[in-house]
Write a protein that holds these residues in place. Structure first.
Motif, short mmCIF file in Angstrom:
data_model
loop_
_atom_site.label_atom_id
_atom_site.label_comp_id
_atom_site.label_asym_id
_atom_site.label_seq_id
_atom_site.Cartn_x
_atom_site.Cartn_y
_atom_site.Cartn_z
N GLU A 1 61.91 12.16 71.45
CA GLU A 1 61.23 10.74 71.00
C GLU A 1 60.11 10.62 71.82
N THR A 2 59.76 10.82 73.06
CA THR A 2 58.51 10.61 73.91
C THR A 2 57.37 11.31 72.89
N ARG A 3 57.50 12.84 72.59
CA ARG A 3 56.65 13.42 72.00
C ARG A 3 56.35 12.87 70.45
N SER A 4 57.36 12.50 69.92
CA SER A 4 57.26 12.11 68.44
C SER A 4 56.35 10.98 68.43
N ALA A 5 56.52 10.13 69.68
CA ALA A 5 55.70 8.84 69.94
C ALA A 5 54.35 9.26 69.91
N ALA A 6 53.97 10.17 70.66
CA ALA A 6 52.58 10.59 70.99
C ALA A 6 52.02 11.23 69.76
N ARG A 7 52.89 11.89 68.80
CA ARG A 7 52.32 12.63 67.76
C ARG A 7 51.92 11.20 66.71
N ARG A 8 52.92 10.38 66.54
CA ARG A 8 52.51 9.18 65.61
C ARG A 8 51.12 8.44 66.03
N ALA A 9 51.00 8.32 67.47
CA ALA A 9 50.01 7.59 67.83
C ALA A 9 48.73 8.41 67.67
N ASP A 10 48.70 9.71 67.77
CA ASP A 10 47.20 10.31 67.46
C ASP A 10 47.50 11.10 66.16
N ARG A 11 48.49 10.64 65.20
CA ARG A 11 48.78 11.30 63.80
C ARG A 11 48.51 12.69 63.75
N THR A 12 48.89 13.67 64.95
CA THR A 12 48.90 14.99 64.85
C THR A 12 50.33 15.78 64.82
N LEU A 13 50.44 16.66 63.99
CA LEU A 13 51.71 17.39 63.72
C LEU A 13 51.57 18.69 64.49
N ARG A 14 52.46 19.00 65.38
CA ARG A 14 52.30 20.15 66.27
C ARG A 14 53.04 21.21 65.52
N VAL A 15 52.17 22.42 65.04
CA VAL A 15 52.77 23.43 64.35
C VAL A 15 52.85 24.73 65.14
N GLY A 16 54.11 25.15 65.45
CA GLY A 16 54.34 26.43 66.07
C GLY A 16 54.35 27.52 65.36
N PHE A 17 53.62 28.86 65.80
CA PHE A 17 53.74 29.94 65.05
C PHE A 17 53.32 31.04 65.81
N LEU A 18 53.87 32.26 65.28
CA LEU A 18 53.68 33.59 65.70
C LEU A 18 52.93 34.49 65.04
N ALA A 19 52.05 35.32 65.95
CA ALA A 19 51.47 36.23 65.10
C ALA A 19 50.67 35.61 64.03
N SER A 20 50.84 36.22 62.72
CA SER A 20 49.97 35.69 61.54
C SER A 20 50.59 34.67 60.77
N ALA A 21 51.46 33.80 61.44
CA ALA A 21 52.14 32.69 60.74
C ALA A 21 52.98 33.15 59.43
N ALA A 22 52.50 32.26 58.32
CA ALA A 22 53.13 32.73 56.91
C ALA A 22 51.90 33.43 56.23
N ASN A 23 51.16 34.25 56.68
CA ASN A 23 50.29 35.28 56.19
C ASN A 23 49.38 34.45 55.52
N GLU A 24 48.97 35.04 54.34
CA GLU A 24 47.81 34.50 53.25
C GLU A 24 48.55 33.00 53.09
N ALA A 25 49.42 32.59 53.10
CA ALA A 25 50.01 31.32 52.52
C ALA A 25 49.80 30.21 53.77
N GLN B 1 66.81 16.05 76.25
CA GLN B 1 66.28 16.61 74.84
C GLN B 1 65.73 15.36 73.89
N ALA B 2 66.83 14.51 73.81
CA ALA B 2 66.78 13.07 72.91
C ALA B 2 65.32 12.52 73.51
N ALA B 3 65.17 12.35 74.74
CA ALA B 3 64.07 11.52 75.22
C ALA B 3 62.90 12.37 75.03
N LEU B 4 62.89 13.61 75.47
CA LEU B 4 61.76 14.32 75.23
C LEU B 4 61.21 14.44 73.84
#
Length: 298
Positions: free
Chosen positions: A83-107, A78-81
């Protein structure tokens, strides 16, 4: 020899519980499915890992040797996974935000806008998850942070901050006898078939069936769905009714389906969640701060 980490996780849970029944409940899988997975692991390793009896599952000598190593193996993976994905995120400066259905609604849009203001060189990539994945990808490290509905299985392993709550309503076929009501008491729905999330979602499914608010009255399942569109289709086709957040009437409209307020049940709660390992991640924590400020939870 390759062994699926899922098999190791299942093995570790059975070893900890000493019981297939309790382990299956904890993992939110059926007992026959769990038995099959344990046998698959034993077959792959070529050794018996448990001695089975009426009193439970006792580790064999090879089983004890494996049980001593598995927690470290899983934690390391889990730590390796992560850290690997965090490195990829930092490289392309993309924060991956998961959500369900309407997320936080109008917010949701104000949160993303505030994050863009704080981190103009970063992009929040929204990833919608199926209802069969109520952590919205966090449990598998597929996302960095998530907008979720409480409660969900495994939330005690994550950091969770509640952002907002709203009443629950009921979605009904438009020709349902109760569809003309302005408000419906939940007791009037006890004998109705319900459209439910998959059984493996555990407390998530039970919450949206209001299983704890039925005074022991059994739940009838009319259909099982994983996606909002399938959920609406099942309701419109008359396979059942379903509880939903009040906001569903705004975000999930469809001809043939009506939403009505329900009394006698608690509200739905929206939260932001992230892995404990990301407590010191400045980008994740900036997103959490955006959520709290927009939703007035500073």
């Amino acid at each position: 020899m390759d062994v699926d980490t899922r098999l190791l996780r299942y093995f570790a849970t059975v070893a900890e519980e000493g019981s297939l029944t309790r382990a299956a409940q904890r993992l939110y899988v059926s007992q026959p499915a769990l038995t099959k997975q344990i046998r698959q692991l034993e077959s792959a390793l070529g050794v018996p890992l448990f001695t089975r009896s009426r009193s439970g599952m006792a580790l064999t000598e090879p089983g004890r040797a494996l049980a001593a190593r598995v927690p470290g193996l899983l934690a390391g993976w889990q730590a390796a996974l992560r850290e690997t994905r965090s490195a990829a995120r930092r490289a392309d400066r993309t924060l991956r935000v998961g959500f369900l259905a309407s997320a936080a609604n109008e917010a949701t849009q104000p949160i993303i806008a505030e994050f863009a203001r704080r981190r103009p060189d970063w992009r929040a990539e929204m990833r919608q998850a199926a209802w069969s994945n109520p952590t919205a990808g966090l449990a598998d490290s597929d996302v960095d942070v998530a907008l979720v509905r409480l409660p969900f299985p495994g939330q005690e392993m994550l950091r969770v901050v509640e952002l907002l709550s709203e009443p629950r309503c009921v979605a009904l076929p438009e020709n349902h006898p109760l569809a003309g009501r302005e408000t419906i008491d939940f007791r009037e729905l006890w004998d109705e078939p319900f459209v439910a999330a998959p059984p493996g979602t555990g407390p998530w499914r039970e919450y949206w069936l209001a299983a704890d608010e039925r005074d022991g009255h059994p739940v009838r399942i009319g259909a099982v769905t994983e996606q909002p569109d399938d959920w609406l289709t099942a309701i419109a086709n008359g396979y059942g009714v379903a509880l939903a957040p009040e906001s569903a009437a705004r975000f999930y409209t469809r001809p043939g389906v009506v939403h009505r307020p329900v009394t006698g049940i608690g509200p739905s709660r929206v939260a932001v969640a992230w892995a404990r390992a990301d407590d010191a991640d400045p980008v994740v924590q900036d997103f959490v701060r955006c959520c709290r400020e927009v939703c007035g939870r500073t």
